[in-house]
Scaffold this motif. Structure first.
Motif, PDB file in Angstrom:
ATOM      1  N   ASP A  19       0.837  -1.212   0.000  1.00 15.60           N
ATOM      2  CA  ASP A  19       0.000   0.000   0.000  1.00 15.60           C
ATOM      3  C   ASP A  19       0.865   1.253   0.000  1.00 15.60           C
ATOM      4  OD1 ASP A  19      -2.360  -1.527   0.197  1.00 15.60           O
ATOM      5  OD2 ASP A  19      -2.413  -1.363   2.391  1.00 15.60           O
ATOM      6  N   ILE A  20       1.894   1.247   0.840  1.00 18.93           N
ATOM      7  CA  ILE A  20       2.795   2.398   0.944  1.00 18.93           C
ATOM      8  C   ILE A  20       3.471   2.660  -0.396  1.00 18.93           C
ATOM      9  CG2 ILE A  20       4.944   3.253   1.967  1.00 18.93           C
ATOM     10  CD1 ILE A  20       4.078   1.724   4.554  1.00 18.93           C
ATOM     11  N   GLN A  21       4.006   1.615  -1.013  1.00 20.01           N
ATOM     12  CA  GLN A  21       4.706   1.786  -2.287  1.00 20.01           C
ATOM     13  C   GLN A  21       3.762   2.285  -3.382  1.00 20.01           C
ATOM     14  OE1 GLN A  21       7.996   1.965  -2.405  1.00 20.01           O
ATOM     15  NE2 GLN A  21       7.777   1.588  -0.227  1.00 20.01           N
ATOM     16  N   GLU A  22       2.515   1.860  -3.345  1.00 20.39           N
ATOM     17  CA  GLU A  22       1.526   2.353  -4.309  1.00 20.39           C
ATOM     18  C   GLU A  22       1.257   3.842  -4.095  1.00 20.39           C
ATOM     19  OE1 GLU A  22      -0.553   2.154  -7.655  1.00 20.39           O
ATOM     20  OE2 GLU A  22       0.530   0.446  -6.827  1.00 20.39           O
ATOM     21  N   ARG A  23       1.135   4.278  -2.828  1.00 19.19           N
ATOM     22  CA  ARG A  23       0.920   5.705  -2.524  1.00 19.19           C
ATOM     23  C   ARG A  23       2.119   6.532  -2.985  1.00 19.19           C
ATOM     24  NH1 ARG A  23      -2.408   2.739  -0.992  1.00 19.19           N
ATOM     25  NH2 ARG A  23      -4.264   3.135   0.219  1.00 19.19           N
ATOM     26  N   ILE A  24       3.333   6.031  -2.721  1.00 21.22           N
ATOM     27  CA  ILE A  24       4.557   6.738  -3.122  1.00 21.22           C
ATOM     28  C   ILE A  24       4.602   6.871  -4.648  1.00 21.22           C
ATOM     29  CG2 ILE A  24       7.089   6.581  -3.212  1.00 21.22           C
ATOM     30  CD1 ILE A  24       6.161   7.356  -0.432  1.00 21.22           C
ATOM     31  N   LYS A  25       4.292   5.801  -5.346  1.00 19.13           N
ATOM     32  CA  LYS A  25       4.288   5.808  -6.809  1.00 19.13           C
ATOM     33  C   LYS A  25       3.278   6.838  -7.343  1.00 19.13           C
ATOM     34  CE  LYS A  25       3.120   2.698 -10.574  1.00 19.13           C
ATOM     35  NZ  LYS A  25       2.588   1.368 -10.888  1.00 19.13           N
ATOM     36  N   VAL A  50      12.599  10.133   6.658  1.00 17.83           N
ATOM     37  CA  VAL A  50      13.698   9.444   5.968  1.00 17.83           C
ATOM     38  C   VAL A  50      13.188   8.392   4.999  1.00 17.83           C
ATOM     39  CG1 VAL A  50      15.679   7.905   6.305  1.00 17.83           C
ATOM     40  CG2 VAL A  50      15.415   9.920   7.742  1.00 17.83           C
ATOM     41  N   MET A  51      12.300   7.521   5.448  1.00 13.43           N
ATOM     42  CA  MET A  51      11.803   6.440   4.587  1.00 13.43           C
ATOM     43  C   MET A  51      11.013   6.997   3.407  1.00 13.43           C
ATOM     44  SD  MET A  51      12.889   3.870   6.321  1.00 13.43           S
ATOM     45  CE  MET A  51      13.184   3.241   7.951  1.00 13.43           C
ATOM     46  N   VAL A  52      10.098   7.922   3.687  1.00 11.76           N
ATOM     47  CA  VAL A  52       9.264   8.505   2.628  1.00 11.76           C
ATOM     48  C   VAL A  52      10.136   9.206   1.601  1.00 11.76           C
ATOM     49  CG1 VAL A  52       7.429  10.163   2.108  1.00 11.76           C
ATOM     50  CG2 VAL A  52       7.334   8.829   4.218  1.00 11.76           C
ATOM     51  N   MET A  53      11.086  10.007   2.065  1.00 10.24           N
ATOM     52  CA  MET A  53      11.910  10.780   1.139  1.00 10.24           C
ATOM     53  C   MET A  53      12.777   9.875   0.281  1.00 10.24           C
ATOM     54  SD  MET A  53      13.519  14.379   1.591  1.00 10.24           S
ATOM     55  CE  MET A  53      15.208  14.783   1.313  1.00 10.24           C
ATOM     56  N   ALA A  54      13.357   8.842   0.865  1.00 11.71           N
ATOM     57  CA  ALA A  54      14.197   7.931   0.096  1.00 11.71           C
ATOM     58  C   ALA A  54      13.384   7.236  -1.003  1.00 11.71           C
ATOM     59  CB  ALA A  54      14.834   6.896   1.017  1.00 11.71           C
ATOM     60  N   ASP A  55      12.230   6.719  -0.644  1.00 10.95           N
ATOM     61  CA  ASP A  55      11.409   6.019  -1.634  1.00 10.95           C
ATOM     62  C   ASP A  55      10.824   6.979  -2.665  1.00 10.95           C
ATOM     63  OD1 ASP A  55      11.985   3.578  -0.518  1.00 10.95           O
ATOM     64  OD2 ASP A  55      10.074   3.373   0.523  1.00 10.95           O
ATOM     65  N   LEU A  56      10.414   8.170  -2.221  1.00  7.94           N
ATOM     66  CA  LEU A  56       9.876   9.160  -3.159  1.00  7.94           C
ATOM     67  C   LEU A  56      10.943   9.603  -4.153  1.00  7.94           C
ATOM     68  CD1 LEU A  56       7.490  10.997  -3.995  1.00  7.94           C
ATOM     69  CD2 LEU A  56       8.408  12.699  -2.397  1.00  7.94           C
ATOM     70  N   ALA A  57      12.140   9.884  -3.669  1.00  6.76           N
ATOM     71  CA  ALA A  57      13.227  10.322  -4.558  1.00  6.76           C
ATOM     72  C   ALA A  57      13.512   9.267  -5.628  1.00  6.76           C
ATOM     73  CB  ALA A  57      14.490  10.616  -3.749  1.00  6.76           C
ATOM     74  N   ARG A  58      13.490   7.994  -5.233  1.00  8.02           N
ATOM     75  CA  ARG A  58      13.732   6.924  -6.203  1.00  8.02           C
ATOM     76  C   ARG A  58      12.586   6.767  -7.186  1.00  8.02           C
ATOM     77  NH1 ARG A  58      16.271   4.227  -1.614  1.00  8.02           N
ATOM     78  NH2 ARG A  58      14.267   3.337  -1.067  1.00  8.02           N
ATOM     79  N   ALA A  59      11.372   7.090  -6.776  1.00 13.86           N
ATOM     80  CA  ALA A  59      10.196   6.939  -7.648  1.00 13.86           C
ATOM     81  C   ALA A  59      10.049   8.094  -8.639  1.00 13.86           C
ATOM     82  CB  ALA A  59       8.932   6.814  -6.799  1.00 13.86           C
ATOM     83  N   LEU A  60      10.667   9.240  -8.343  1.00 14.66           N
ATOM     84  CA  LEU A  60      10.548  10.412  -9.219  1.00 14.66           C
ATOM     85  C   LEU A  60      11.392  10.243 -10.485  1.00 14.66           C
ATOM     86  CD1 LEU A  60      10.703  13.196  -6.509  1.00 14.66           C
ATOM     87  CD2 LEU A  60       8.772  12.765  -8.048  1.00 14.66           C
ATOM     88  N   HIS A  61      10.895  10.809 -11.575  1.00 17.75           N
ATOM     89  CA  HIS A  61      11.649  10.848 -12.824  1.00 17.75           C
ATOM     90  C   HIS A  61      12.268  12.229 -13.032  1.00 17.75           C
ATOM     91  CE1 HIS A  61      10.333   6.876 -14.049  1.00 17.75           C
ATOM     92  NE2 HIS A  61       9.137   7.205 -13.602  1.00 17.75           N
ATOM     93  N   SER A  62      11.902  13.186 -12.196  1.00 16.62           N
ATOM     94  CA  SER A  62      12.448  14.538 -12.246  1.00 16.62           C
ATOM     95  C   SER A  62      13.831  14.554 -11.598  1.00 16.62           C
ATOM     96  CB  SER A  62      11.550  15.503 -11.468  1.00 16.62           C
ATOM     97  OG  SER A  62      10.235  15.495 -11.966  1.00 16.62           O
ATOM     98  N   HIS A  63      14.633  15.551 -11.971  1.00 14.59           N
ATOM     99  CA  HIS A  63      15.910  15.754 -11.285  1.00 14.59           C
ATOM    100  C   HIS A  63      15.615  16.331  -9.911  1.00 14.59           C
ATOM    101  CE1 HIS A  63      18.680  14.806 -14.499  1.00 14.59           C
ATOM    102  NE2 HIS A  63      17.891  15.473 -15.332  1.00 14.59           N
ATOM    103  N   VAL A  64      16.233  15.747  -8.885  1.00 15.49           N
ATOM    104  CA  VAL A  64      16.040  16.255  -7.529  1.00 15.49           C
ATOM    105  C   VAL A  64      17.374  16.405  -6.831  1.00 15.49           C
ATOM    106  CG1 VAL A  64      13.749  15.210  -7.258  1.00 15.49           C
ATOM    107  CG2 VAL A  64      15.756  13.974  -6.447  1.00 15.49           C
ATOM    108  N   THR A  65      17.413  17.365  -5.929  1.00 13.97           N
ATOM    109  CA  THR A  65      18.470  17.445  -4.933  1.00 13.97           C
ATOM    110  C   THR A  65      17.762  17.290  -3.600  1.00 13.97           C
ATOM    111  OG1 THR A  65      18.322  19.858  -4.924  1.00 13.97           O
ATOM    112  CG2 THR A  65      20.039  18.874  -6.300  1.00 13.97           C
ATOM    113  N   MET A  66      18.534  16.941  -2.572  1.00 14.71           N
ATOM    114  CA  MET A  66      17.919  16.693  -1.268  1.00 14.71           C
ATOM    115  C   MET A  66      18.673  17.434  -0.175  1.00 14.71           C
ATOM    116  SD  MET A  66      16.990  12.658  -1.270  1.00 14.71           S
ATOM    117  CE  MET A  66      18.218  11.903  -2.315  1.00 14.71           C
ATOM    118  N   ASP A  67      17.922  17.868   0.806  1.00 15.15           N
ATOM    119  CA  ASP A  67      18.500  18.453   2.002  1.00 15.15           C
ATOM    120  C   ASP A  67      17.585  18.080   3.159  1.00 15.15           C
ATOM    121  OD1 ASP A  67      20.181  19.854   3.698  1.00 15.15           O
ATOM    122  OD2 ASP A  67      20.155  21.690   2.507  1.00 15.15           O
ATOM    123  N   TRP A  68      18.081  18.282   4.369  1.00 12.57           N
ATOM    124  CA  TRP A  68      17.359  17.860   5.567  1.00 12.57           C
ATOM    125  C   TRP A  68      17.312  18.966   6.609  1.00 12.57           C
ATOM    126  CZ3 TRP A  68      15.085  13.180   5.354  1.00 12.57           C
ATOM    127  CH2 TRP A  68      15.544  12.294   4.377  1.00 12.57           C
TER     128      TRP A  68
END
Length: 183
Positions: A19-25, A50-68
């Motif tokens: 369910d989580i992975q489907e929401r992230i996608k 941390v978990m949401v951001m890691a999975d979301l970043a991998r699911a995106l096709h856009s260029h992203v940078t990350m900060d915390w």
């Protein structure tokens, strides 16, 4: 860590790993469509995101940078007062950037409202919010959240970054914590 490891501590599984992975996608597809042709700065709010951001970043096709960022909101026990102190600030200058705040859960909204205002004051091109979970019945302030994975009841939940006493963050699902654990 999965359900069998904490069976007596969890009353109900609200979102399975699938369910989580489907929401992230789904969130990633909406974000990609809205930010087409633009770079995105993902700002994660430690530690829960941390978990949401890691999975979301991998699911995106856009260029992203990350900060915390790490923030602390003062209050009694588990209640936020909305008075916020920055424990770890961003390393990135926000001027002219498209900022997407990534959260695990939004309940009262007090801390996030302050954070959104603080980041907007730094001159970004835009500031939006993405959260996996939102508890609408817990809201104390109105916040415009552009991307919401799932609305959930106002119950104490753990897993997938959400904790109780720093435990349960590494569960691969989100579940309701049994009362005997925290009472």
């Amino acid at each position: 860590m999965d359900t069998k490891d904490v069976a007596s501590d969890i009353e109900n599984v609200l979102l399975s790993k699938e369910d989580i992975q489907e929401r992230i996608k789904d969130l990633a597809a909406r974000i990609d469509a809205d930010y087409e042709g633009r770079d995105i700065l993902l700002v994660g709010v430690l530690k829960g995101a941390v978990m949401v951001m890691a999975d979301l970043a991998r699911a995106l096709h856009s260029h992203v940078t990350m900060d915390w960022m790490a923030v602390s909101s003062y209050g009694s026990g588990t209640q936020s007062s909305g008075v916020v102190r920055i424990l770890k600030d961003l390393d990135t200058d926000l001027l002219g950037k498209h900022v997407l705040i990534v959260e695990d859960i939004i309940d009262s909204g007090l801390t996030l409202s302050w954070l959104q205002s603080n980041l907007r004051s730094r001159g970004p091109a835009s500031v939006e919010i993405c959260t996996l979970l939102r508890k609408p019945d817990a809201a104390k302030v109105e916040i415009d959240v552009k991307y919401v994975g799932e609305e959930i009841p106002n119950e104490f939940v753990v897993g997938y970054g959400l904790d109780f006493a720093e435990k349960y963050r590494n569960l691969d699902f989100v579940g309701t914590l049994a009362r005997h654990v925290y009472e």
